[in-house]
Design an enzyme around this catalytic site. Sequence first.
Site: not given
Length: 603
Positions: A283, A319-321, A323
Amino acid sequence: MTQTSADASARNAFRGGATAPYEDASLPVDERVEDLLGRMTLEEKAGLMFQTIAMIGPDGLFIDDPADQPMGKTVREMVEGLQMNHFNLLGGARPEQIAAWHNKMQEIALSTRLGIPATLSTDPRHHFTDNPGTAALAQGFAQFPETCGLAAIRDEKLVRDFADLARREYLAVGIRLALHPQIDLATEPRWSRINATFGENAELTGRLVAEYIRGFQGEGPLGAASVACMTKHFPGGGPQKDGEDPHFPHGREQVYPGGMFEYHLEPFKKALEAGTSQMMPYYGMPVDTDMEPVAFGFNKGVITGLLREELGFDGIVCTDWGLISDSLIFGEPHVARAWGVEHLSESERVALVIEAGCDQFGGEARPELVVGLVKDGKVDEARLDVSVRRLLREKFVLGLFENPFVDVEAAAALVGTPEALEAGRIAQSRSITLLKNGTEAPVLPLAAGTKVYVEGVDAAVAAEYGTVVASPEEADVAILRMRTPFEERPGFFESFFHSGTLAFPEDKLAPVLDVCGKVPTVVDIYLERPAVIPEIAAASAALVANYGAADGPLLDVLFGRRAPEGKLPFQLPGSMADVEAQRSDVPSDSKNAVFEYGHGLSY
């Protein structure tokens, strides 16, 4: 259902269709991918590009009420309505219950038009934890120390063996994607996610992560016996400003005051050499660098320019969770982690992630946004095909089309075997780090039957080693178990992220020093972060550190049944002033450390 395989005809029974070329295992994978891709609608392609949380209910219950699912949608709704088939399993149950849940999910996936099997992923489930919020994840699985503990042991073979064991247990319940390893470097002592790293040293982290990935994925390309690894968080999420975490707006900035961006990148190069199948960017939003000041998942220069073009990675980037969309986490509102692009609409954020070079959106269930962008001419469908090929190919090489189900009865026998549980217990003991052992003569190991006063230790367990007494005055030795201090933060979700001060407040420190003044005292500290402990280091008779260990494995070491092998995976600073003066991206940057990186005694 207890089947261990399903051929093409059995799979087609779920949807009443005829066998298609993509279901023919004798054809080359690339040919199968192209055949399936050519059959997919825009909506099916978009659905494949989203992976989100699915909650398993108590005792393995398959939850059919959307109000009880974190995303407000059931698995059935996401599979049948949104064409999604990648899910991050949240919650725990007995291994055979997870296996049965997995098979139910696959039945739903195989009943769709194309019968694309689902991929089930998870965060780590094989580490010791006394946190009730995470303990459920470890239910039934072998429990090793946290990743920092594996780094403390510094045994590459152990890391390989651990990963291979975890791979076999994941396979037994149907988990085919590990949302780990986490190889950020612990150069900012205040950061809340240090316990899941391999410490602050890039060279050690690189060596260990290579074995970790090979243990999960195998020596060569992915295959039917592999669990794919999503290595995180590219290009290194450790140097957070003031140690705050970018899950939250106040922690969004990532800084490099020491100019050591390349140092943080080194472990990822080793992960790429080892063949990691996937990467997850963090992030964090880099500031005061030559990089665009937007979160890494939106950052084309980092994802396409650095990861894809310079480093040559052609695998999946997820992606990370969270966004894209604001959400509720444990019932609390949280804004999307769209750091640097907060002003953009949800659709504009999606387009930017795709343009950056990512293939999949973590923690989101919004494929309609991708569909809308294509229909509006803002994203070319051919660009989606690039990502969908990668996602489909991994399903094929993992053998999911040939073997979408697992054997429920076998799962109970394959997971948490006595041998696996003992291997975890031994690793917990091996990771114990002896920082101090007396001043004039060794205090440890203790003799069997020693009269001990304990705090933070189960007296019943301690009684198997020594004679437990009721007060320090009656004891030969006191044993105190503690954990690294942290600041209480508002909000249920943020309370899991232990941040802020590393120093014990006076009301917590004074009782410890009081016991140390009455009887020779062995202090054990759980180092989820590098604690500031100069007073305890001076006053204790012996000082040990752990990175996730039960009372038994600790006492095995204190009473000499096993020798401590751990070496500090990070420096222990001398004061909070020292911590605040450190550069967040520089390892071992404390000028007045109590214990240096690599310190550890034995006997």
